[in-house]
Design a protein around this motif. Sequence first.
Motif, PDB file in Angstrom:
ATOM      1  N   LEU A 152      33.266  34.394  41.335  1.00 22.30           N
ATOM      2  CA  LEU A 152      34.109  33.489  40.555  1.00 22.30           C
ATOM      3  C   LEU A 152      35.380  33.319  41.369  1.00 22.30           C
ATOM      4  CD1 LEU A 152      32.246  35.096  38.375  1.00 22.30           C
ATOM      5  CD2 LEU A 152      33.790  34.038  36.726  1.00 22.30           C
ATOM      6  N   GLN A 169      42.926  41.286  31.360  1.00 25.73           N
ATOM      7  CA  GLN A 169      42.307  42.339  32.170  1.00 25.73           C
ATOM      8  C   GLN A 169      42.622  43.741  31.655  1.00 25.73           C
ATOM      9  OE1 GLN A 169      42.897  41.414  36.395  1.00 25.73           O
ATOM     10  NE2 GLN A 169      42.605  39.268  35.927  1.00 25.73           N
ATOM     11  N   SER A 197      38.787  31.620  42.103  1.00 32.36           N
ATOM     12  CA  SER A 197      39.903  30.808  41.609  1.00 32.36           C
ATOM     13  C   SER A 197      40.782  30.518  42.813  1.00 32.36           C
ATOM     14  CB  SER A 197      40.683  31.578  40.552  1.00 32.36           C
ATOM     15  OG  SER A 197      41.385  32.640  41.157  1.00 32.36           O
ATOM     16  N   ARG A 211      37.349  33.128  29.255  1.00 34.76           N
ATOM     17  CA  ARG A 211      36.770  33.997  30.283  1.00 34.76           C
ATOM     18  C   ARG A 211      35.304  34.312  29.972  1.00 34.76           C
ATOM     19  NH1 ARG A 211      38.743  34.759  34.177  1.00 34.76           N
ATOM     20  NH2 ARG A 211      37.580  36.654  34.545  1.00 34.76           N
ATOM     21  N   ASP A 243      43.476  37.229  44.285  1.00 29.57           N
ATOM     22  CA  ASP A 243      42.519  38.316  44.122  1.00 29.57           C
ATOM     23  C   ASP A 243      41.074  37.950  44.431  1.00 29.57           C
ATOM     24  OD1 ASP A 243      44.655  39.881  43.151  1.00 29.57           O
ATOM     25  OD2 ASP A 243      44.417  38.972  41.183  1.00 29.57           O
ATOM     26  N   SER A 244      40.623  36.809  43.909  1.00 33.17           N
ATOM     27  CA  SER A 244      39.181  36.558  44.012  1.00 33.17           C
ATOM     28  C   SER A 244      38.676  36.404  45.456  1.00 33.17           C
ATOM     29  CB  SER A 244      38.750  35.395  43.116  1.00 33.17           C
ATOM     30  OG  SER A 244      39.608  34.300  43.230  1.00 33.17           O
TER      31      SER A 244
HETATM   32  P1  ATP Z   1      42.918  35.606  41.106  1.00 36.11           P
HETATM   33  O1  ATP Z   1      42.340  36.872  40.596  1.00 36.11           O
HETATM   34  O2  ATP Z   1      41.954  34.888  41.976  1.00 36.11           O
HETATM   35  O3  ATP Z   1      44.246  35.777  41.702  1.00 36.11           O
HETATM   36  P2  ATP Z   1      44.156  35.405  38.650  1.00 36.11           P
HETATM   37  O4  ATP Z   1      44.939  36.528  39.147  1.00 36.11           O
HETATM   38  O5  ATP Z   1      44.814  34.208  38.100  1.00 36.11           O
HETATM   39  O6  ATP Z   1      43.189  34.823  39.791  1.00 36.11           O
HETATM   40  P3  ATP Z   1      42.673  35.690  36.225  1.00 36.11           P
HETATM   41  O7  ATP Z   1      43.067  34.331  35.868  1.00 36.11           O
HETATM   42  O8  ATP Z   1      42.905  36.762  35.258  1.00 36.11           O
HETATM   43  O9  ATP Z   1      43.247  36.136  37.620  1.00 36.11           O
HETATM   44  O10 ATP Z   1      41.154  35.698  36.572  1.00 36.11           O
HETATM   45  C1  ATP Z   1      40.471  36.867  36.845  1.00 36.11           C
HETATM   46  C2  ATP Z   1      39.252  36.526  37.668  1.00 36.11           C
HETATM   47  O11 ATP Z   1      38.488  35.512  37.030  1.00 36.11           O
HETATM   48  C3  ATP Z   1      39.603  35.937  39.015  1.00 36.11           C
HETATM   49  O12 ATP Z   1      39.823  36.943  39.970  1.00 36.11           O
HETATM   50  C4  ATP Z   1      38.377  35.138  39.328  1.00 36.11           C
HETATM   51  O13 ATP Z   1      37.326  35.944  39.794  1.00 36.11           O
HETATM   52  C5  ATP Z   1      37.997  34.588  37.962  1.00 36.11           C
HETATM   53  N1  ATP Z   1      38.626  33.275  37.727  1.00 36.11           N
HETATM   54  C6  ATP Z   1      39.774  32.975  37.098  1.00 36.11           C
HETATM   55  N2  ATP Z   1      40.025  31.650  37.088  1.00 36.11           N
HETATM   56  C7  ATP Z   1      38.979  31.070  37.717  1.00 36.11           C
HETATM   57  C8  ATP Z   1      38.619  29.733  38.050  1.00 36.11           C
HETATM   58  N3  ATP Z   1      39.396  28.692  37.739  1.00 36.11           N
HETATM   59  N4  ATP Z   1      37.470  29.524  38.714  1.00 36.11           N
HETATM   60  C9  ATP Z   1      36.672  30.553  39.072  1.00 36.11           C
HETATM   61  N5  ATP Z   1      36.965  31.832  38.786  1.00 36.11           N
HETATM   62  C10 ATP Z   1      38.090  32.105  38.120  1.00 36.11           C
END
Ligand code: ATP
Length: 383
Positions: free
Chosen positions: A177, A290, A179, A259, A183-184
């Motif tokens: 996933l 989280q 974003s 989510r 992190d991702s």
């Molecule tokens: P990232 O972890 O990439 O920095 P984030 O800190 O904004 O994003 P969250 O929004 O809490 O974290 O999302 C947690 C996880 O959910 C992300 O690490 C990613 O794996 C997934 N995720 C969140 N938003 C998206 C999106 N728009 N598309 C795909 N995956 C997403």
Amino acid sequence: MADKVLIVRIGEIHLKGLNRGFFINKLTGSIRRVLKGTAAFARFDNGYIYVRDYEDEALIIGKVTRVFGVQSVSPALEVGKDYDSVLSAALMLLQGKSGTFKVDTKRSDKSYPLTSMEMSPKLGEDILKANANLTVDLHNPGTTIYVKIREKAYVFTETIKGQGGMPLGTNGRACLLLSGGIDSPVAGYQIARRGVSLCAVYFDGFPYTSEKARQKVIDLAKRVEIYTGHVKLYFVPFVKIQQEIRKRCPESYTTVIMRRYMMRIAERIALQENALALITGESIGQVASQTLQALAATNSVVSMPVFRPLIGMDKIDIIDIARAIDTYDISALPYEDCCSIFTPKHPTTHPKLETCEEAEAKMDVAGLVDDAVNSAVVQRAAD
Ligand code: ATP
Ligand code: MG
């Protein structure tokens, strides 16, 4: 005659039993792939992969140390095993050097006339005679000359760390996933490093989010690919689901329910892609969605394993990796993600599963998920 050669150490693959050959073939293949377009050639021989026929050493080292499964590399001189050839290779490497040195010899060829214990001091002595700017220091040398006596002799002074991990394509496929955040991409890199090939899903908030936000994700996928090989990236239109959630769910639950939709949709795409697991960049307590309660609520809608390699890491350590793999600069660009639209003022940090389920009962979850999966678009098929 001394030939330049890059010695590639294969690390953990050594521990493999019967299918060691499979891992070695995959690793040699990965190295050959990154060397495409150069004259260099990689071949496995007796415990090591050797890269030969290159001009630009720094370029080749840069490429090979990015390959998963490479423990370390040493640019070496390959010479005949006779003593004089080894000595002249050592002198070549020490040309222009001053300060302290020592010689460290290992021979896997036990028929060699000199033992390691005899070879190192003899070489040391002859090096001293030839180069007046050097002195010996066995405990804390400025330069160590390594001599490996195998089928041929290899002489080098430097070892550069590789990525470690396992060769790509040795451990199945998982769906990231992805974003636009920090992190991702790091999470994807960490899992791919264990030999897992990646596909990725991005939940797209367009037109509430911009074209630039889309481009950012594409650029991130490209950066990650330097390590992971091709990442097939899906864009899933997500606004309709977000609007439904806003209409029908308690405000404080909108993020966690969003989510849950992401996980369901990603699992469906993973199945289409023959991927066996999902990967997210979640880390305990980083944001409201989280907390352990939120992670449990998110996790409970899928049956596939969900890998969260960053789960116990601090942001600052995640950022260090993002910088090392060169995704940080792109992640830090200020374009918003779908998560930043319709965000509740006070997201719950202790979501209850029953409340999520009650709220979802007011929606056509299966229909919305089907629609989203069917309207997913592959952004980047194979190059
Ligand atoms: P990232 O972890 O990439 O920095 P984030 O800190 O904004 O994003 P969250 O929004 O809490 O974290 O999302 C947690 C996880 O959910 C992300 O690490 C990613 O794996 C997934 N995720 C969140 N938003 C998206 C999106 N728009 N598309 C795909 N995956 C997403
Ligand atoms: Mg995050």
